[in-house]
Design an enzyme around this catalytic site. Structure first.
Site, mmCIF file in Angstrom:
data_model
loop_
_atom_site.group_PDB
_atom_site.id
_atom_site.type_symbol
_atom_site.label_atom_id
_atom_site.label_comp_id
_atom_site.label_asym_id
_atom_site.label_seq_id
_atom_site.Cartn_x
_atom_site.Cartn_y
_atom_site.Cartn_z
ATOM 1 N N ASP A 67 0.759 -1.337 -0.339
ATOM 2 C CA ASP A 67 -0.303 0.097 0.183
ATOM 3 C C ASP A 67 0.956 0.752 -0.372
ATOM 4 O O ASP A 67 1.690 1.123 0.645
ATOM 5 C CB ASP A 67 -0.958 -0.170 0.903
ATOM 6 C CG ASP A 67 -1.685 0.763 1.197
ATOM 7 O OD1 ASP A 67 -2.801 1.678 -0.063
ATOM 8 O OD2 ASP A 67 -2.631 1.469 2.288
ATOM 9 N N ASN B 250 -11.274 -2.902 -5.072
ATOM 10 C CA ASN B 250 -10.979 -1.795 -6.119
ATOM 11 C C ASN B 250 -11.332 -0.774 -7.696
ATOM 12 O O ASN B 250 -10.116 -0.228 -8.425
ATOM 13 C CB ASN B 250 -8.459 -2.257 -6.478
ATOM 14 C CG ASN B 250 -8.030 -2.005 -5.134
ATOM 15 O OD1 ASN B 250 -6.461 -2.264 -4.846
ATOM 16 N ND2 ASN B 250 -8.260 -1.023 -4.064
#
Ligand code: IPE
Ligand code: IPE
Ligand code: MG
Length: 249
Positions: free
Chosen positions: A29, A77
């Site tokens: 991330d 996502n």
């Protein structure tokens, strides 16, 4: 290879081989923030993120870690701008194409975990070719969680098991942890010993919900594109100091 390069390929002397995690999972991330801090578009962060993953894979393989599982694209996502989603899906294809030779050379076994049917057909084909081609390799098991969601994985295992029960192939009382695990995308890969999340976020974001029951968690503020060998070394040092109890006294 220079002496310095050779040195980087051996396990640092203050890490104990017998205390290394067998399986490392990573939530990659912070690509977007890395780019924003530099005034660049988010996609540049994803491009740099690939370099971090390549280096981590090589380091894990060199240091004798048996499995690496990386979260590359979650079922959530898809909510990102279409342009970013398209870029990521194309990036997976470009990287798979350009890195397959190298991964064969390093004897990497590539796997993908997730709902792969929803991916573009060309990518699906590349994925199954890469898995097939590297199937007999004996090096690290490298799993890329793509269109992966832990809840969705658990639901799909439940559905597959329910169908077997309906067909009379399985009785409800026969469903145990091993049966359940064998229906997960990660069947045969096992649970991670260490889960690393970069960019300081203290959450799991739907990653490996079943598999991390007793995984040690390490969170670093480093953004994924900055996660280098030294950062990984620090994560392993922390892991080696933990006392894993699994509920015992
Ligand atoms: C992780 O970086 C990569 C993917 C989720 C594909 P992000 O894109 O989430 O980066 P941040 O969290 O916005 O910085
Ligand atoms: C988790 O990161 C997914 C990947 C790294 C692929 P996200 O950036 O999507 O997670 P949230 O939205 O911050 O929880
Ligand atoms: Mg993020």
């Amino acid at each position: 290879m220079t002496a310095q390069q050779t040195e980087l390929r051996v396990l640092p002397s203050d890490l104990k081989r017998e205390l290394l995690p067998k399986h490392v999972a990573v939530i990659c991330d912070g690509n977007g923030r890395w780019a924003r801090h530099r005034g660049l578009p988010r996609i540049m962060g994803h491009k740099r993120g690939v370099e971090s993953l390549k280096q981590l894979l090589r380091t894990c393989n060199d240091w004798g870690i048996e499995a690496l599982t990386a979260y590359a694209f979650s079922t959530e996502n898809w909510k990102r701008p279409q342009e970013e989603v398209d870029f990521l899906l194309t990036l997976f294809q470009v990287v798979l194409r350009s890195e397959l030779r190298e991964m064969m050379k390093e004897s990497v076994r590539i796997k993908f975990a997730g709902n792969l049917n929803a991916l573009p057909t060309a990518l699906q084909e590349q994925i199954s070719d890469a898995m097939e081609e590297t199937r007999n390799n004996r090096g690290i098991k490298f799993t890329i969680a793509t269109n992966y969601g832990g809840r969705q994985e658990i639901l799909s295992a439940c559905r597959a098991i329910a169908e077997k029960v309906e067909q009379g192939l399985l009785k409800p009382h026969e469903i145990d942890e091993a049966t359940f695990e064998s229906h997960l995308y990660t069947a045969g890969i096992g649970d991670p010993d260490l889960l690393i999340r970069t960019s300081g976020e203290m959450r799991i974001s739907n990653f490996l919900l079943w598999q991390i029951a007793y995984t040690e968690i390490y969170i670093t503020d480093a953004l994924w594109p900055d996660f280098d060998r030294d950062e990984f070394y620090r994560a392993l040092l922390s892991f080696q100091k933990r006392e894993r109890r699994f509920g015992k006294a």
